[in-house]
Design a protein around this motif. Structure first.
Motif, short mmCIF file in Angstrom:
data_model
loop_
_atom_site.label_atom_id
_atom_site.label_comp_id
_atom_site.label_asym_id
_atom_site.label_seq_id
_atom_site.Cartn_x
_atom_site.Cartn_y
_atom_site.Cartn_z
N UNK A 1 37.57 51.55 -5.62
CA UNK A 1 36.51 52.44 -5.13
C UNK A 1 35.71 51.78 -4.00
N UNK A 2 35.46 50.49 -4.11
CA UNK A 2 34.73 49.78 -3.05
C UNK A 2 35.55 49.74 -1.76
N UNK A 3 36.86 49.56 -1.90
CA UNK A 3 37.73 49.55 -0.72
C UNK A 3 37.79 50.93 -0.07
N UNK A 4 37.86 51.98 -0.87
CA UNK A 4 37.87 53.33 -0.33
C UNK A 4 36.59 53.63 0.43
N UNK A 5 35.48 53.16 -0.12
CA UNK A 5 34.20 53.37 0.54
C UNK A 5 34.14 52.66 1.89
N UNK A 6 34.79 51.51 1.99
CA UNK A 6 34.83 50.75 3.26
C UNK A 6 35.90 51.28 4.21
N UNK A 7 36.82 52.10 3.71
CA UNK A 7 37.85 52.67 4.56
C UNK A 7 39.08 51.80 4.70
N UNK A 8 39.30 50.90 3.76
CA UNK A 8 40.50 50.06 3.79
C UNK A 8 41.25 50.24 2.48
N UNK A 9 42.49 49.84 2.45
CA UNK A 9 43.31 49.94 1.26
C UNK A 9 43.09 48.69 0.41
N UNK A 10 43.24 48.81 -0.89
CA UNK A 10 43.06 47.67 -1.79
C UNK A 10 44.12 46.60 -1.51
N UNK A 11 45.31 47.03 -1.11
CA UNK A 11 46.36 46.05 -0.80
C UNK A 11 46.00 45.22 0.43
N UNK A 12 45.32 45.86 1.40
CA UNK A 12 44.87 45.12 2.58
C UNK A 12 43.87 44.05 2.18
N UNK A 13 42.95 44.39 1.28
CA UNK A 13 41.97 43.41 0.81
C UNK A 13 42.66 42.25 0.12
N UNK A 14 43.63 42.55 -0.73
CA UNK A 14 44.36 41.46 -1.41
C UNK A 14 45.10 40.58 -0.42
N UNK A 15 45.70 41.19 0.63
CA UNK A 15 46.39 40.39 1.64
C UNK A 15 45.42 39.47 2.37
N UNK A 16 44.23 40.02 2.71
CA UNK A 16 43.21 39.21 3.38
C UNK A 16 42.77 38.04 2.49
#
Length: 166
Positions: free
Chosen positions: A18-33
């Motif tokens: 939900x936090x990733x959706x609010x920021x406009x990025x995918x959760x997989x992108x966050x994990x990759x970062x």
């Protein structure tokens, strides 16, 4: 910055998705970062480095490019632009490349210019504009044809641009 905001939201009780959706990025992108950050302590965009070694499957070879330049320099085509060369070749049943590829290859060898007897367009001066603030200040010839009743004749002489009453 985005990773810090998402971490703060997760500490406050929000779910990561939900936090990733609010920021406009995918959760997989966050994990990759996060994975990159752990590996090198620096997040980098690796799309350019990954694409640097790739060659498009439909890229023209040097012999194909030379063939296009050769065709454009033939006596029957040397005075024609690619917008006329490609259809002429198509009429003969021959297709080399698209018109845009012709232009791209000719521009790479500095041959995109006015071909034949076509002259450069002439820059014409814009006529001086006048501003009428009242009647009888600016006069011009009005060549517009207004709607007329059958058999009605009008005089198309000089008219004031401030008064357009037909």
């Amino acid at each position: 910055m985005a990773m810090k905001l998402i971490d703060e939201a997760m500490i406050a009780g929000a779910r990561q998705v939900q936090a990733c959706q609010l920021m406009g990025i995918d959760a997989r992108t966050l994990r990759r970062w996060q994975k990159q950050l752990l590996a090198s302590q620096e997040v980098q965009d690796q799309r350019k480095t990954a694409a640097a070694g790739r060659v498009p499957a439909n890229k023209l070879s040097e012999t194909e490019k030379e063939r296009i330049i050769e065709v454009c320099n033939l006596p029957e085509y040397k005075s024609l632009p690619p917008s006329q060369i490609v259809p002429m070749l198509a009429d003969k049943g021959e297709y080399i490349v698209s018109e845009s590829s012709f232009y791209r290859i000719l521009s790479a060898v500095n041959q995109v210019n006015r071909r034949g007897r076509a002259q450069m367009p002439k820059n014409s001066m814009k006529p001086k504009g006048y501003n009428a603030t009242g009647p009888n200040q600016v006069w011009s010839w009005d060549i517009s044809v207004p709607q007329q009743a059958a058999g009605e004749m009008r005089d198309y002489g000089p008219s004031s641009s401030a008064c357009r009453c037909w």
